[in-house]
Every structure is written in structure tokens, then in C-alpha cells.
Design an enzyme around this catalytic site. Structure first.
Site, PDB file in Angstrom:
ATOM      1  N   HIS B  69       0.916  -1.232   0.058  1.00  0.00           N
ATOM      2  CA  HIS B  69       0.044  -0.184   0.034  1.00  0.00           C
ATOM      3  C   HIS B  69       0.793   1.207  -0.264  1.00  0.00           C
ATOM      4  CE1 HIS B  69      -2.370   3.080   2.296  1.00  0.00           C
ATOM      5  NE2 HIS B  69      -3.133   2.816   1.534  1.00  0.00           N
ATOM      6  N   GLU B  72       2.240   1.919  -3.345  1.00  0.00           N
ATOM      7  CA  GLU B  72       1.248   2.549  -4.410  1.00  0.00           C
ATOM      8  C   GLU B  72       1.119   4.034  -4.021  1.00  0.00           C
ATOM      9  OE1 GLU B  72      -2.813   4.013  -3.472  1.00  0.00           O
ATOM     10  OE2 GLU B  72      -3.026   1.964  -2.916  1.00  0.00           O
ATOM     11  N   HIS B  73       1.221   4.230  -2.713  1.00  0.00           N
ATOM     12  CA  HIS B  73       0.994   5.998  -2.469  1.00  0.00           C
ATOM     13  C   HIS B  73       2.063   6.379  -3.239  1.00  0.00           C
ATOM     14  CE1 HIS B  73      -1.892   7.054   0.648  1.00  0.00           C
ATOM     15  NE2 HIS B  73      -2.306   5.937   0.239  1.00  0.00           N
ATOM     16  N   GLU B 144      -4.127   7.924   7.506  1.00  0.00           N
ATOM     17  CA  GLU B 144      -5.337   7.027   6.810  1.00  0.00           C
ATOM     18  C   GLU B 144      -5.454   5.785   7.714  1.00  0.00           C
ATOM     19  OE1 GLU B 144      -4.172   6.054   2.825  1.00  0.00           O
ATOM     20  OE2 GLU B 144      -5.732   4.424   2.681  1.00  0.00           O
TER      21      GLU B 144
END
Lengths: 426, 427
Positions: B69, B72-73, B144
Site C-alpha cells: 500500500h 502504491e502511494h 489514513e
């Protein structure tokens, strides 16, 4: 405008049938929308009745038998929604099924859908004029639970609280779920009375979106609805104004790690305002895209929040900004957000900002016809606004908006309400 | 390039599959009646793939939770700025997501498809990480993670996964934890990138309004092939029984939320695994779906409300049959569901109900082809599961009543756990 984007015909007194041909979809979506005034006295009943109607019909009186009927229609989907449209309420029942061309045994699914949807509205399960006790009790409890569950989703909850505070006593400030005390006081008989009242007074918009031939479906609706003896009232116009007085503030505390900060601004820019397109562009430049000023500055550069977005509600002329922030950075975030808006008002944004925002808004409008539900909702919005613009018409208008108009639109906003949901004090 | 046209008579649909010499699979479904085009560029790499090796002789390496993840960011950032700015030039709406077993980058556009496709191919193939940008991202992702900590729906599911799984990575939040992401640095990100973002491990899927030949020419010009790398994962070693059969905690919710799960070993072969999922999905519907007597009875007794639903929660290396919703008495629901399973084991399923469930599943699949986003996503998902989209339709169509009944023996109390989020007692 070069052509009528949809075909809307009257079927009876204040009953209209609209078809939006859409050959790209493999389904037909039918929706019956009851348009009603939004009042404190009627909202709770209007919230509960569709939840009962979506559970079955006189022919399929239990939820199990109704679900099996939908299953046999290749998993057709039936349901209801309640939405606020400015100071009006729209109660909708909808049914979506595969187009006849995909039925494995040649079933006439669109006609069957029309009959079933009519039955949902006109032939609910009634005993002695009242709704079925058990279904009533289940859905009454469900609605009461849903009202209590509003606190579960803190982002949405915070936004709703801000909206309630902003509208105060105006109809648009009412909760579309209704009010627990009123819902508790209802009975199977009083809910059925509300249903009859809705049928008697609402303006009824029926919308079909799909590839199927609408004529047989329209005939079914006409045959079933035209004989109804009704007394539709005059729908109130939505009141759009700038408000006055000091900024309203509200705060709630919960056991959360992230705070939610919501700002509400009023303007006089409604659905028919010549400034609407400029306001839409303004919203996109300020906080409608991942390259917007709020996203790039307040989130990315200053790392003040996880999300920070702006949305404009044309039905009431209200701009909403909501953000998720660290509880000890609330004041900084608020100042940063207001500073970005001030820059918009002073015209402090680039031609590139405007171009990017415009491309993004055009993309959004041109994508409106890509799903049956969004297509239906878009055209219902047009009908209720009293306009008849296609997404392409909207795009032409948006393309003509200038930087000066965007700054002017920003200048028409007045901060009305600040609401904060944050953690409990240690 | 090896170009084939895949067709399905039942649906009257077709799409193009190209296996590029680099190993990249390209799936193209022109849908000229639509106004938009949706493109997905994905790697078969998600949060569960944090233990792997590329040399069969080596030991497995474990990387920090949440790294897929995080990557991905970070891919959204290049040396010259943000990838979003590339799409801002075209008006396309771009995004990305990381799931348990895949990472996808996507855009949707109505105009300027070719420049948007170039932008997608460019930024996904241009990793740029520095210590400074990694540190900044640790702050953003930390936020997040906190946002999800406040989400009861998310928490009830992860609490169930923690109760069910001993050491399967599926039990860890896709974003990792504040502690785990603190261990991520630029070198680790490059290492993961060069392992999992190899074109042979990736799929490009496009559906909507576009010309496939034009798209293929742009793709050809913009690929950066590398030597294919085999990736090895540890075998499924999850014990049969859960860690604990019950877990609960308090949050600010109005009524208890529950998620009940049965841990089931996933079939190994791709088609068999998909078939297993469809069989279980139909079993869920017949046991406790809206067409079942069980659902009606639970609703009438007030044990569930209409939010009750089930899910076959499955991906690479995990499968759980889940039943969840809101209930004042989750334990009563658990008991009743077990009794229902026992009853069906004894009496068998009704063939008419089975046919109804099967019709509904067919309808859902056709309905799934109703928009460009669904088509592009379904093509990519099927391919990453080791089959093609049309195979999934045929597999579902071939499921029999006996197949579904056979799955009943996998829903037993000894593989089950119940997770509950209770309202906080306010004193």
C-alpha cells in the site's frame, strides 16, 4: 439546445413518464419518484413507508416470497431511497432487471418489472387497511436503528450535523431518516394512512433508463396509475438565500483519533442562477479534484488533513468543505482552508488551475450517462429543477466560464456554519 | 505479439487478449456505445504478499506490513512532481487502490484517452523514492490508518480475521500499522518494486470507447520490459482451528456489529478455487440469503435487520465464509445459523431454490457487464486469479446442487469465530 434529451409524457394528473433510451446497458431501470413537500410533520412517515413497500406486495406478501420472485427474474434488484432535493423530498421505489434479450427462457422482464413496481407502490400487503404488523415492526425498528447508527460513520455524521446547523428551521435542515419520537408513535394503520396521503398528493415522476422498448411498460403504468383519483398539491419552491448574522458553530466529542472539521457557506446561486456554472468551476478549482487548491496545499503541502474536499449543493446554493484533521491542528487547518478560499476570491489561481478543473468537471458530466442509476438521477434532477440540459449542454456552458466569473462566484459565498467533531478531552 | 479474440456465446460478448513478449497481459474490450474509457494497470501484489523469495534456494524474507500500500502511494510521485498532475492535463479521473492481493492504478476518461494511457504507463513504470519523500508519506498514511481505526465496519472485520488466523498476513490491515510503516525505507520500496512490478506479473485492462489498435501501438511504445522474475510464496500452513472462537471490543456505535466467519482452506488450482467461491456464494444465499426461510425468520424474531449480509471473502492464500450485520444478540444469530447448517445437512437443499439462486447469479454476472469500470475490473480480476472473464461465467454456470451441498461440511463450529463491536458503556 438542439434536441429534447428525454421524452416525458403525462399519464394522469401530475403523473409523468419519462424514458431515457440507453442501448449501452444490459438492464432496464424503472423508478417511481414521489415528489413531496419536506415538513417536520410528514418526514418520519415518508421515511418509513418506502421501507415497508420495498418488502413485498399483495401477491408476494412475505419478504422471502418477494425475494424469490426477484431471484427468478434473474436477480432483479428492488429497493427504495429517500432524498432531499432542496426544500422538497423525493421518495423513490426502483426496480432494475436484465433486458428481455438476456432472459434465458424468453421472459418479458421489462413488462414484468413494470407490473411488479406498480404493485409495490399500489398493492402493498394490507390487513384491514393497515400494513402488515410484523413487516411494520421490523422496518420501524430498522429505521430507528439507522437513526441511532448515524454516529457510526463519523465523516458523514459530521457533515450532516453541519448541514442541520446551517439550515436551522428551514425544511432542508430536516433529517431524511425522520425523527425517532415520531417513528415510535406510528402504527401499522397510521403508516398506511401516510402511504395513502403520499399517493394522493405527490407529484409522480416515473423514469425508465435502458435499452428495452418503453411503450409496453408505459402502457402498464398508464393503465394502473391513470385511474387513481388524486389531489396533488402545489410543491413549494426551494428558498435559496445568503443568510445573515454571526457564524454558527457546533462541536461534538467522541472517542475518536481523527477530528472532522466541516465548513458550510451560503450563496444565492441556485439551479437557475446564471452563476451556477461559475460556482461549479469554483468548487472544482478549490476542492473538487486531486489537483485542487485544498488538496494540493492543505493536504499535500501542509499535511494538515487526510482528506479535504469541497462540494456544492445547487439545490440550496450551499458549499460544503469537509476535512479529516489531527485534533490539535484544527485551528491551523481552518485558517488554511479559509485562506485558500480568500485566494479564490482575489483571483489568485492560475489559468492552469482553471484548465485542470474544467477538464475534470467536463469529464464528470460526460461520465453521467455511464450507469443507469446515475443517468436516472441526473435527469430526475433536471426535471425537478425545471431545466432540460443534457450533460453535453452543461459542458458547453462550463467551457464558457471565465476566471473572473470564478472569482466572482467565490465572492458570493458567505461562511455560515463551522462544525467540529473531535476527541474527548483528556 | 500474441493476439487472440476471446468470445462468449451465452453473453454475446468478446474481448481481445494480447500476451506481450515482456510477459504483460493486455486485455482490451471496446464498448463503443459508452462515452468513457476505463483503464487499469495492476500488479498481482497486495498486502498478503509480504513474505516471499525470488531464488528458490534462498530463505523467505519478511517485509514490513503495509509495504504494498505504501508503494502504491509513493508511485504517484515522480522526480518532477505528482502523477495526478499528468492526468490533470487530460481531464481524466485517476486513482489507485491496494487490496489483499493486488495493487491497481487506474483512470477513467471521456476525452484524451491516448495521452491518459501514456501517463498511466509512464508513472507506474517510473519509481522514484527518496528518504525525505518516504518520511512525509509516513505521516499521510499514519492519518489514513487512524481514519480506519475509527471505522467500526472495518474494525469488526479485522477483529474477526485476527480471531481466525494464526499467522496468515490477511489478518493485518492493508495499510499496516503506524509501527510497521515506520520501518519502510526507499531501499525496501525499490526492492519490492523490482520484484512485483515486473511486467510478467502485471495486467493492463481497458474497456470502453477506444480503438484497440491505437491503444496497442501506444502500449508497445511505452513498455519498459525487464527479465521475468519467478516469485515464490510460502505454502498455506494455517491451522484448521481459529485462534479464538470469540472476540469483542467496545466502540462508539449505536448497536452491536458482528461478523461471523468460517475459515476454509482455499483450493490450490485457480479454476477450482473460483469454483469453490461460487459454490460457497450460492450456499450462502440458500442458507441465509434474502430468499431463505432462515433470513425471514431471523428478521421476524428481531435477531437481524435488513443490513444482514454474507460474503465469500477470498484471495491469494485465504478464504473465509462471512456473515455479518447488526444485532442486539449476535450469539443467538450464531446458534441459529449453526442449527440452520445442520438442518440443511440433514434435509438437503431444495432444487427449485437452487435454480433460483443460479438464475440470480447469472443475472448478477450479466449486470456486471453494465459499465466500463466493471468490465475492465472483472477482466483484470479473472486474469489475476489465473483464468479469463468468460471462464468465470462458464464455471458459475456449471455448478450443480450436489457441488453446493458438498460445501456444507466446511461450515463447522470448530473453524468458526465470532467478532463483535459493542456500544461503549457511557458512565
Amino acid at each position: 439546445m438542439s434536441h429534447q434529451p428525454f421524452h416525458r409524457v403525462p399519464l394522469g394528473e401530475e403523473i409523468y413518464f419519462t424514458t431515457i433510451p440507453a442501448a449501452q446497458f444490459k438492464t432496464n431501470l424503472l423508478g417511481i419518484h414521489l415528489v413531496l413537500p419536506l415538513t417536520r410533520e410528514t418526514i418520519s412517515g415518508c421515511a418509513l413507508v418506502p421501507l415497508i413497500l420495498e418488502q413485498g406486495t399483495a401477491d408476494y406478501p412475505t419478504f422471502q416470497s418477494f425475494s424469490k420472485k426477484l431471484g427468478q427474474m434473474y436477480g432483479a434488484a428492488a429497493g427504495s431511497t429517500v432524498t432531499k432535493q432542496g426544500d422538497r423530498l423525493v421518495v423513490s421505489l426502483h426496480l432494475s432487471a436484465l433486458d428481455d434479450s438476456f432472459a434465458l427462457e424468453g421472459e418479458a422482464l421489462l413488462a414484468e418489472s413494470a407490473k411488479l413496481l406498480c404493485d409495490m407502490l399500489l398493492r402493498p400487503v394490507l390487513k384491514g387497511g393497515a400494513f402488515d404488523d410484523t413487516t411494520f415492526a421490523i422496518q420501524q425498528k430498522y429505521l430507528l436503528d439507522a437513526i441511532e447508527a448515524e454516529i457510526n460513520d463519523k465523516r458523514r455524521y459530521a457533515l450532516q450535523e453541519m448541514v442541520r446547523l446551517l439550515f436551522g428551521d428551514e425544511p432542508a435542515g430536516l433529517s431524511k431518516l425522520g425523527y425517532a419520537e415520531d417513528i415510535r408513535a406510528m402504527t401499522p394503520a397510521s403508516a398506511a394512512d401516510t402511504w395513502r396521503w403520499m399517493l394522493d398528493t405527490a407529484r409522480i415522476e416515473i423514469i425508465h433508463v435502458g435499452r428495452g422498448d418503453a411503450a409496453p411498460a408505459r402502457k402498464i403504468f398508464r393503465d394502473r396509475m391513470a385511474p387513481l383519483i388524486r389531489h396533488p398539491g402545489v410543491l413549494p419552491e426551494t428558498n435559496i438565500h445568503q443568510g445573515s448574522g454571526p457564524v454558527k458553530t457546533g462541536e461534538s466529542r467522541f472517542d475518536v483519533v481523527q477530528a472532522k472539521l466541516c465548513l458550510g457557506f451560503r450563496s444565492e446561486v441556485g439551479p437557475k442562477s446564471p452563476m451556477l456554472d461559475a460556482m461549479r468551476m469554483m468548487t472544482a478549482v478549490l476542492g473538487g479534484t486531486p489537483t485542487s487548491k485544498l488538496f494540493l496545499n492543505v493536504r499535500e503541502k501542509m499535511s494538515l488533513c487526510y482528506y479535504c474536499a469541497a462540494n456544492f449543493d445547487r439545490t440550496k446554493g450551499v458549499l460544503m468543505i469537509d476535512s479529516g484533521v489531527e485534533p490539535d491542528q484544527v485551528e491551523e487547518a481552518k485558517a488554511a482552508i479559509l485562506d485558500q478560499l480568500r485566494q479564490m476570491q482575489e483571483g489568485d489561481f492560475t489559468e492552469t488551475d482553471l484548465t485542470h478543473a474544467r477538464l475534470s468537471v467536463l469529464n464528470t458530466f460526460r461520465s453521467m450517462t455511464e450507469s443507469p442509476y446515475i443517468t436516472g438521477a441526473y435527469y430526475l434532477g433536471q426535471i425537478l429543477d425545471g431545466t432540460a440540459l443534457t450533460p453535453e449542454d452543461q459542458c458547453r456552458r462550463l467551457e464558457a466560464v471565465t476566471a473572473e466569473q470564478v472569482a466572482q462566484a467565490a465572492g458570493m459565498l458567505r461562511l455560515d456554519t463551522v462544525y467540529l467533531l473531535t476527541r474527548e478531552e483528556k | 505479439m500474441n493476439k487472440e479474440i476471446l468470445t462468449n456465446e451465452r453473453l454475446g460478448e468478446q474481448y481481445i487478449r494480447v500476451v506481450h513478449p515482456s510477459g504483460l497481459t493486455i486485455l482490451l474490450c471496446p464498448m463503443p456505445d459508452f462515452a468513457t474509457t476505463y483503464a487499469l494497470f495492476g500488479t498481482n501484489y497486495g498486502s498478503v504478499d509480504n513474505c516471499f523469495k525470488t531464488d528458490p534456494q534462498a530463505e523467505f524474507t519478511k517485509l514490513p506490513d503495509g509495504i504494498a500500500h505504501f508503494l502504491e502511494h509513493k508511485l504517484f510521485e515522480s522526480e518532477d512532481g505528482d502523477a495526478f498532475s499528468l492526468f490533470a492535463e487530460t481531464g481524466a479521473s485517476a486513482n489507485a487502490y491496494t487490496s489483499f492481493d493486488k495493487t491497481c492504478y487506474l483512470f477513467s476518461c471521456t476525452d484524451a484517452f491516448i495521452p491518459s494511457l501514456k501517463a498511466l504507463l509512464t508513472f507506474v513504470q517510473a519509481p522514484y523514492f527518496t528518504q525525505q519523500t518516504v518520511e512525509k508519506e509516513q505521516g499521510i498514511i499514519g492519518q489514513e490508518i487512524r481514519m480506519y481505526e475509527d471505522s467500526p465496519g472495518w474494525q469488526v472485520t479485522f477483529q474477526l480475521l485476527e480471531a481466525l488466523y494464526h499467522d496468515n498476513p490477511v489478518k493485518v490491515d492493508i495499510a499496516g500499522t503506524v509501527e510497521s510503516i515506520a520501518q519502510i525505507d526507499a531501499d525496501l520500496l525499490y526492492r519490492c518494486y523490482h520484484t512485483f512490478y515486473n511486467l510478467s506479473n502485471m495486467v493492463l485492462s481497458i474497456a470502453g470507447k477506444f480503438d484497440p489498435d491505437e491503444a496497442l501501438a501506444v502500449i508497445e511504445e511505452n513498455l519498459k520490459p525487464a527479465e521475468p522474475k519467478p516469485i515464490f510464496f510460502p505454502p498455506y500452513t494455517e491451522p484448521t482451528e481459529p485462534v479464538t472462537s470469540f472476540a469483542q471490543r467496545e466502540m462508539d456505535v449505536s448497536m452491536p456489529l458482528f461478523q461471523l466467519g468460517f475459515k476454509i482452506p482455499p483450493e490450490e488450482e485457480p479454476a477450482a478455487f473460483l469454483r469453490q467461491q461460487y459454490e460457497l456464494e450460492m450456499l450462502h444465499e440458500l442458507l441465509a440469503g434474502t430468499t431463505s426461510s432462515f433470513y425471514e425468520e431471523m428478521l421476524r424474531r428481531g435477531i437481524i435487520n435488513v443490513n444482514f449480509c454474507s460474503e465469500v471473502f477470498a484471495g491469494r492464500g485465504f478464504l473465509t465464509s462471512m456473515f455479518g450485520g447488526e444485532s442486539e444478540d449476535p450469539a443467538a444469530l450464531q446458534q441459529a445459523l449453526l442449527a440452520r447448517i445442520q438442518e440443511v445437512r440433514e434435509k438437503g437443499l431444495d432444487p427449485a431454490d437452487f435454480q433460483c439462486a443460479k438464475n440470480a447469479m447469472y443475472g448478477r454476472m450479466v449486470r456486471g457487464l453494465n459499465d466500463v469500470e466493471n468490465v475492465a475490473t472483472a477482466m483484470l480480476n479473472a486474469r489475476m486469479s489465473g483464468v479469463e472473464l468468460f471462464d468465470t461465467v462458464e464455471i458459475a454456470a456449471s455448478v450443480t446442487l450436489e457441488d453446493v451441498e458438498r460445501r456444507l461440511c466446511q461450515l463447522t463450529p470448530d473453524v468458526m469465530a465470532l467478532s463483535v463491536i459493542r456500544p461503549r458503556s457511557r458512565g
